[in-house]
Write an enzyme that holds these catalytic residues in place. Structure first.
Site, PDB file in Angstrom:
ATOM      1  N   ASN A 109      -9.218  -0.505   3.335  1.00 53.20           N
ATOM      2  CA  ASN A 109      -9.152  -0.952   1.942  1.00 53.20           C
ATOM      3  C   ASN A 109      -8.025  -1.952   1.706  1.00 53.20           C
ATOM      4  O   ASN A 109      -7.920  -2.525   0.626  1.00 53.20           O
ATOM      5  CB  ASN A 109      -9.031   0.236   0.983  1.00 53.20           C
ATOM      6  CG  ASN A 109      -7.738   1.009   1.149  1.00 53.20           C
ATOM      7  OD1 ASN A 109      -7.121   1.018   2.220  1.00 53.20           O
ATOM      8  ND2 ASN A 109      -7.311   1.680   0.092  1.00 53.20           N
ATOM      9  N   ASP A 163       0.851  -1.196   0.000  1.00 51.73           N
ATOM     10  CA  ASP A 163       0.000   0.000   0.000  1.00 51.73           C
ATOM     11  C   ASP A 163       0.888   1.248   0.000  1.00 51.73           C
ATOM     12  O   ASP A 163       2.068   1.190   0.353  1.00 51.73           O
ATOM     13  CB  ASP A 163      -0.888  -0.038   1.246  1.00 51.73           C
ATOM     14  CG  ASP A 163      -1.681   1.226   1.447  1.00 51.73           C
ATOM     15  OD1 ASP A 163      -2.341   1.676   0.492  1.00 51.73           O
ATOM     16  OD2 ASP A 163      -1.628   1.785   2.563  1.00 51.73           O
ATOM     17  N   LEU A 164       0.314   2.391  -0.383  1.00 51.69           N
ATOM     18  CA  LEU A 164       1.093   3.640  -0.397  1.00 51.69           C
ATOM     19  C   LEU A 164       0.849   4.499   0.840  1.00 51.69           C
ATOM     20  O   LEU A 164       1.668   4.570   1.736  1.00 51.69           O
ATOM     21  CB  LEU A 164       0.785   4.442  -1.669  1.00 51.69           C
ATOM     22  CG  LEU A 164       1.428   3.956  -2.970  1.00 51.69           C
ATOM     23  CD1 LEU A 164       1.130   4.931  -4.101  1.00 51.69           C
ATOM     24  CD2 LEU A 164       2.926   3.783  -2.808  1.00 51.69           C
ATOM     25  N   ASP A 165      -0.294   5.178   0.892  1.00 52.81           N
ATOM     26  CA  ASP A 165      -0.549   6.140   1.972  1.00 52.81           C
ATOM     27  C   ASP A 165      -0.644   5.438   3.322  1.00 52.81           C
ATOM     28  O   ASP A 165      -1.406   4.492   3.500  1.00 52.81           O
ATOM     29  CB  ASP A 165      -1.837   6.918   1.691  1.00 52.81           C
ATOM     30  CG  ASP A 165      -1.689   7.826   0.483  1.00 52.81           C
ATOM     31  OD1 ASP A 165      -1.076   8.890   0.613  1.00 52.81           O
ATOM     32  OD2 ASP A 165      -2.169   7.437  -0.603  1.00 52.81           O
ATOM     33  N   THR A 183      -2.843   0.403  -4.265  1.00 44.55           N
ATOM     34  CA  THR A 183      -3.260   1.667  -3.663  1.00 44.55           C
ATOM     35  C   THR A 183      -4.663   2.081  -4.084  1.00 44.55           C
ATOM     36  O   THR A 183      -5.192   1.598  -5.089  1.00 44.55           O
ATOM     37  CB  THR A 183      -2.257   2.771  -4.065  1.00 44.55           C
ATOM     38  OG1 THR A 183      -2.670   4.024  -3.517  1.00 44.55           O
ATOM     39  CG2 THR A 183      -2.158   2.905  -5.578  1.00 44.55           C
ATOM     40  N   GLY A 184      -5.223   2.997  -3.322  1.00 42.65           N
ATOM     41  CA  GLY A 184      -6.474   3.617  -3.711  1.00 42.65           C
ATOM     42  C   GLY A 184      -6.262   4.745  -4.703  1.00 42.65           C
ATOM     43  O   GLY A 184      -7.207   5.227  -5.329  1.00 42.65           O
ATOM     44  N   LYS A 188      -8.596  -4.822  -3.558  1.00 38.17           N
ATOM     45  CA  LYS A 188      -7.162  -5.107  -3.593  1.00 38.17           C
ATOM     46  C   LYS A 188      -6.902  -6.613  -3.510  1.00 38.17           C
ATOM     47  O   LYS A 188      -5.976  -7.124  -4.136  1.00 38.17           O
ATOM     48  CB  LYS A 188      -6.451  -4.380  -2.448  1.00 38.17           C
ATOM     49  CG  LYS A 188      -6.364  -2.868  -2.617  1.00 38.17           C
ATOM     50  CD  LYS A 188      -5.484  -2.258  -1.539  1.00 38.17           C
ATOM     51  CE  LYS A 188      -5.334  -0.758  -1.699  1.00 38.17           C
ATOM     52  NZ  LYS A 188      -4.358  -0.189  -0.748  1.00 38.17           N
ATOM     53  N   LYS A 213      13.060  -6.898   5.790  1.00 33.01           N
ATOM     54  CA  LYS A 213      14.302  -7.382   6.394  1.00 33.01           C
ATOM     55  C   LYS A 213      14.064  -8.397   7.501  1.00 33.01           C
ATOM     56  O   LYS A 213      14.824  -9.368   7.650  1.00 33.01           O
ATOM     57  CB  LYS A 213      15.100  -6.198   6.944  1.00 33.01           C
ATOM     58  CG  LYS A 213      16.505  -6.557   7.409  1.00 33.01           C
ATOM     59  CD  LYS A 213      17.286  -5.303   7.778  1.00 33.01           C
ATOM     60  CE  LYS A 213      18.715  -5.650   8.187  1.00 33.01           C
ATOM     61  NZ  LYS A 213      19.490  -4.431   8.547  1.00 33.01           N
ATOM     62  N   SER A 230      -4.992   0.301   6.289  1.00 31.44           N
ATOM     63  CA  SER A 230      -6.376   0.779   6.329  1.00 31.44           C
ATOM     64  C   SER A 230      -7.378  -0.289   5.908  1.00 31.44           C
ATOM     65  O   SER A 230      -7.009  -1.380   5.472  1.00 31.44           O
ATOM     66  CB  SER A 230      -6.530   2.010   5.423  1.00 31.44           C
ATOM     67  OG  SER A 230      -5.774   3.095   5.919  1.00 31.44           O
TER      68      SER A 230
END
Length: 285
Positions: free
Chosen positions: A240, A7-9, A41-42, A214, A282, A238
């Protein structure tokens, strides 16, 4: 692990909406190790490109909450759209109820010309009702929306249905600072059999085709790449991201994730301001 969906945000991006050097290096190392890195991502695909092209990193991209998949060269691989009549009904309701909204299409994110004014009015109302409240968090939430690239402004949603070229409706987002308006959106659409209803942040709700999520996109892509789901991982923060974390062989929640996302995850990494993605790659895979 052969594939990692990220995911991004609130996940790969820190609070400044940037990819930290630590996370960037982790992505590059994963690709060198032969792992398929997937952004999920959304956001819209063109918005994702504005973040990744300067880095010189190419990945598969699942965008608009799973409605769209592009390959690493930017070619459209698959998409799922909201029925146009359904999109008309949704947007008619959002506009009549004075929601700030965003319409994700293949070419732009359409939003009302008076969108900022709508949110400014809400902020003023919120301040009047809650004089002691710290509005900085709300303002930051609004700035996250404004920080996306690819906006096109409309006076009314009806313009989208009068365009010369037909528009594909991938995702429709409603946004409000008021809990009762968000709850009204959820109540109106939570039982809709043709829609997927999720949220990517505290102050929004998002609608896409029932065939889009997703998780469904991750399954489709893993099948295309001949990668067993057991050999996939996903990380997010989140609502989503829930379907993606459940679909992957290993679901990882961010340290800053919602508690209901942490509860369904196989592991929890550090926060997005502590390079949680790099830490996951990692130490947790």
């Amino acid at each position: 692990m052969k594939l990692i969906a990220i995911d991004l945000d609130g996940t790969l991006l820190n609070s400044k909406h940037q990819v930290s050097l630590e996370n960037e290096n982790a992505l590059r190392q994963a690709q060198r190790d032969g792992i398929e890195v997937v952004v999920s991502t959304g956001r819209a695909h063109f918005d994702v490109m504005s973040i990744f092209e300067p880095l010189g990193i190419k990945t598969w991209v699942i965008s608009a909450n799973g409605a769209v998949i592009h390959d690493p060269e930017g070619r459209l691989y698959h998409h799922e759209t909201i029925d146009k009549k359904r999109a008309y009904d949704i947007l008619s309701w959002l506009e009549s109820e004075n929601y700030y909204y965003e319409v994700f299409t293949g070419s732009a994110i359409y939003t009302p010309q008076n969108g900022r004014e709508l949110l400014d009015v809400e902020l003023d109302r919120f301040r009047s009702a809650n004089p002691e409240a710290d509005l900085s968090v709300l303002k930051q939430a609004a700035e996250v929306q404004y920080s996306q690239s690819g906006f096109a402004y409309i006076n009314s949603f009806q313009e989208l249905f009068e365009a010369d070229e037909p528009i594909d409706f991938y995702n429709i987002l409603g946004f409000s600072f008021f809990k009762e308006k968000l709850e009204a959106g959820w109540k109106r659409y939570e039982h809709a059999e043709d829609l997927t209803l999720v949220s990517s942040a505290e102050h929004n709700f998002e609608l896409s085709s029932r065939k889009a999520s997703k998780g469904q996109a991750l399954k489709r892509l893993a099948k295309q790449l001949n990668i067993p789901l057991e050999e996939t991982a996903a990380v997010g923060d989140s609502l989503n991201d829930k379907s993606m974390l459940e679909a992957a062989g290993k679901g990882v929640a961010m340290g800053n994730a919602r508690e209901d996302i942490k509860s369904i995850a196989d592991a929890v990494t550090l926060t997005n301001d502590e390079h949680g993605v790099a830490h996951m790659m990692k130490h947790l895979l």
